[in-house]
Design an enzyme around this catalytic site. Structure first.
Site, mmCIF file in Angstrom:
data_model
loop_
_atom_site.group_PDB
_atom_site.id
_atom_site.type_symbol
_atom_site.label_atom_id
_atom_site.label_comp_id
_atom_site.label_asym_id
_atom_site.label_seq_id
_atom_site.Cartn_x
_atom_site.Cartn_y
_atom_site.Cartn_z
ATOM 1 N N LYS A 172 1.271 13.623 123.426
ATOM 2 C CA LYS A 172 0.132 13.334 122.592
ATOM 3 C C LYS A 172 0.539 12.463 121.412
ATOM 4 O O LYS A 172 -0.268 11.790 120.789
ATOM 5 C CB LYS A 172 -0.464 14.641 122.032
ATOM 6 C CG LYS A 172 -0.848 15.645 123.056
ATOM 7 C CD LYS A 172 -1.203 16.977 122.354
ATOM 8 C CE LYS A 172 -1.442 18.043 123.385
ATOM 9 N NZ LYS A 172 -1.407 19.386 122.804
ATOM 10 N N GLY A 173 1.834 12.521 121.103
ATOM 11 C CA GLY A 173 2.334 11.887 119.880
ATOM 12 C C GLY A 173 2.025 10.409 119.767
ATOM 13 O O GLY A 173 1.831 9.901 118.669
ATOM 14 N N GLU A 176 5.497 4.803 122.401
ATOM 15 C CA GLU A 176 5.979 6.146 122.044
ATOM 16 C C GLU A 176 5.877 6.377 120.546
ATOM 17 O O GLU A 176 5.861 5.425 119.766
ATOM 18 C CB GLU A 176 7.454 6.265 122.441
ATOM 19 C CG GLU A 176 7.778 7.243 123.537
ATOM 20 C CD GLU A 176 7.492 8.710 123.253
ATOM 21 O OE1 GLU A 176 6.632 9.059 122.427
ATOM 22 O OE2 GLU A 176 8.152 9.533 123.905
ATOM 23 N N ASP A 177 5.830 7.623 120.171
ATOM 24 C CA ASP A 177 5.838 7.954 118.750
ATOM 25 C C ASP A 177 7.247 7.862 118.162
ATOM 26 O O ASP A 177 7.457 7.269 117.108
ATOM 27 C CB ASP A 177 5.237 9.360 118.509
ATOM 28 C CG ASP A 177 5.867 10.458 119.380
ATOM 29 O OD1 ASP A 177 6.732 10.159 120.228
ATOM 30 O OD2 ASP A 177 5.463 11.637 119.208
ATOM 31 N N ASP A 232 14.347 9.940 119.915
ATOM 32 C CA ASP A 232 15.296 10.819 119.247
ATOM 33 C C ASP A 232 16.586 10.790 120.069
ATOM 34 O O ASP A 232 17.387 9.868 119.944
ATOM 35 C CB ASP A 232 14.621 12.199 119.176
ATOM 36 C CG ASP A 232 15.401 13.224 118.400
ATOM 37 O OD1 ASP A 232 16.057 12.862 117.431
ATOM 38 O OD2 ASP A 232 15.344 14.421 118.768
ATOM 39 N N LYS A 277 15.248 7.233 115.704
ATOM 40 C CA LYS A 277 16.359 7.900 114.994
ATOM 41 C C LYS A 277 17.644 7.530 115.725
ATOM 42 O O LYS A 277 18.130 8.314 116.551
ATOM 43 C CB LYS A 277 16.193 9.419 115.074
ATOM 44 C CG LYS A 277 15.069 10.013 114.275
ATOM 45 C CD LYS A 277 15.173 11.541 114.408
ATOM 46 C CE LYS A 277 13.940 12.262 113.968
ATOM 47 N NZ LYS A 277 13.965 13.691 114.337
ATOM 48 N N PHE A 295 13.411 15.770 110.516
ATOM 49 C CA PHE A 295 12.260 16.077 111.355
ATOM 50 C C PHE A 295 10.981 15.606 110.664
ATOM 51 O O PHE A 295 10.663 16.037 109.568
ATOM 52 C CB PHE A 295 12.180 17.567 111.676
ATOM 53 C CG PHE A 295 11.255 17.827 112.824
ATOM 54 C CD1 PHE A 295 11.694 17.653 114.132
ATOM 55 C CD2 PHE A 295 9.932 18.187 112.611
ATOM 56 C CE1 PHE A 295 10.832 17.845 115.204
ATOM 57 C CE2 PHE A 295 9.057 18.385 113.675
ATOM 58 C CZ PHE A 295 9.511 18.213 114.966
ATOM 59 N N ASP A 349 3.975 15.942 115.531
ATOM 60 C CA ASP A 349 3.597 17.295 115.123
ATOM 61 C C ASP A 349 4.795 18.175 114.812
ATOM 62 O O ASP A 349 5.921 17.910 115.225
ATOM 63 C CB ASP A 349 2.815 17.974 116.250
ATOM 64 C CG ASP A 349 3.726 18.389 117.408
ATOM 65 O OD1 ASP A 349 4.396 17.489 117.982
ATOM 66 O OD2 ASP A 349 3.797 19.591 117.714
ATOM 67 N N ARG A 387 -0.461 16.236 113.077
ATOM 68 C CA ARG A 387 -0.575 14.960 113.810
ATOM 69 C C ARG A 387 -1.521 14.001 113.097
ATOM 70 O O ARG A 387 -1.393 12.794 113.194
ATOM 71 C CB ARG A 387 -1.126 15.201 115.221
ATOM 72 C CG ARG A 387 -0.184 15.948 116.145
ATOM 73 C CD ARG A 387 -0.707 15.876 117.576
ATOM 74 N NE ARG A 387 -0.074 16.841 118.458
ATOM 75 C CZ ARG A 387 1.063 16.643 119.112
ATOM 76 N NH1 ARG A 387 1.718 15.516 118.964
ATOM 77 N NH2 ARG A 387 1.568 17.570 119.906
HETATM 78 P P1 IMP Z 1 13.969 12.655 122.923
HETATM 79 O O1 IMP Z 1 13.851 12.892 124.387
HETATM 80 O O2 IMP Z 1 15.027 13.504 122.281
HETATM 81 O O3 IMP Z 1 14.125 11.194 122.543
HETATM 82 O O4 IMP Z 1 12.677 13.263 122.305
HETATM 83 C C1 IMP Z 1 11.583 12.585 122.029
HETATM 84 C C2 IMP Z 1 10.456 13.559 121.745
HETATM 85 O O5 IMP Z 1 10.865 14.641 120.882
HETATM 86 C C3 IMP Z 1 9.403 12.816 120.984
HETATM 87 O O6 IMP Z 1 8.513 12.174 121.848
HETATM 88 C C4 IMP Z 1 8.773 13.908 120.146
HETATM 89 O O7 IMP Z 1 7.795 14.564 120.898
HETATM 90 C C5 IMP Z 1 9.915 14.869 119.872
HETATM 91 N N1 IMP Z 1 10.527 14.614 118.549
HETATM 92 C C6 IMP Z 1 11.766 14.147 118.303
HETATM 93 N N2 IMP Z 1 12.004 14.029 116.991
HETATM 94 C C7 IMP Z 1 10.868 14.441 116.379
HETATM 95 C C8 IMP Z 1 10.468 14.532 114.990
HETATM 96 O O8 IMP Z 1 11.191 14.222 114.043
HETATM 97 N N3 IMP Z 1 9.207 14.986 114.771
HETATM 98 C C9 IMP Z 1 8.339 15.331 115.767
HETATM 99 N N4 IMP Z 1 8.674 15.244 117.065
HETATM 100 C C10 IMP Z 1 9.921 14.805 117.370
HETATM 101 MG MG MG Z 2 6.589 12.070 122.284
#
Ligand code: IMP
Ligand code: MG
Length: 173
Positions: free
Chosen positions: A41-42, A97-98, A101, A129, A150, A157, A163
């Site tokens: 949803k992000g 994407e939002d 990470d 990040k 975070f 969220d 959100r």
């Molecule tokens: P990744 O697979 O570790 O890159 O995770 C990405 C997903 O983790 C994002 O699409 C978010 O849903 C969630 N996420 C990672 N960091 C944050 C943050 O700082 N705030 C909120 N959601 C996060």
């Molecule tokens: Mg996401």
């Protein structure tokens, strides 16, 4: 719950940056149609704002993936919760994407989508990040690189809250 939110990126700065990235995408896709894939949803707030700033033809589709993990980190095991409605074969696809990470979610998603033969596949994220990267992902458009904190707002969220904040903030517990 009594967390507080410290503003990291103001609404004005987010809006300005989205406009810039929209202009860049419009130049890069000149003469073509761009097919945006919003990662729910992000990604939904960012996708809407970005789409309005792109002046080549835009089509939209939505996908929802969930990574088995806790609230604040992903495990790397990704499941498609809602798949796309339409085929992406032969389309110029831009994933929106939002935040990136660890990169696990996106590296999985990119592999899945590549197999569906889009004519091109690029990635656009509101936030990145880079310090947290575990899986290498090539990101074509980044609005903001942020430190390892975070964040919430603009679609992101914390336990499904915040959100709707029009800015990006850091959760302080
Ligand atoms: P990744 O697979 O570790 O890159 O995770 C990405 C997903 O983790 C994002 O699409 C978010 O849903 C969630 N996420 C990672 N960091 C944050 C943050 O700082 N705030 C909120 N959601 C996060
Ligand atoms: Mg996401």
């Amino acid at each position: 719950m009594s967390e507080t939110i410290r503003q990291l990126i103001s609404e004005e700065d987010v809006d300005r940056k989205i406009r810039e990235i929209g202009e860049q995408i419009s130049r890069d896709y000149e003469g073509r149609q761009v097919h945006l894939i919003c990662v729910l949803k992000g990604g939904v707030f960012f996708t809407c704002e970005l789409a309005k700033r792109i002046n080549v033809p835009v089509s939209l589709d939505f996908m929802s993936v969930s990574s088995y993990g806790d609230d604040t980190s992903s495990s790397g095991v990704v499941r498609i919760v809602k798949d796309l409605d339409e085929s992406i074969e032969g389309k110029d696809v831009l994933i929106v994407e939002d935040i990136i990470d660890s990169g696990r979610t996106l590296s999985y998603l990119i592999e899945v989508l590549k197999q569906r033969k889009p004519s091109s596949l690029r990635l656009c994220t509101l936030l990145d990040k880079p310090e947290r990267r575990v899986k290498d992902v090539k990101v074509d458009y980044v609005c903001f690189n942020i430190p390892d904190e975070f964040v919430v707002g603009y679609g992101l969220d914390y336990a499904q809250k915040y959100r709707n904040l029009p800015y990006i903030g850091v959760v302080e517990l």
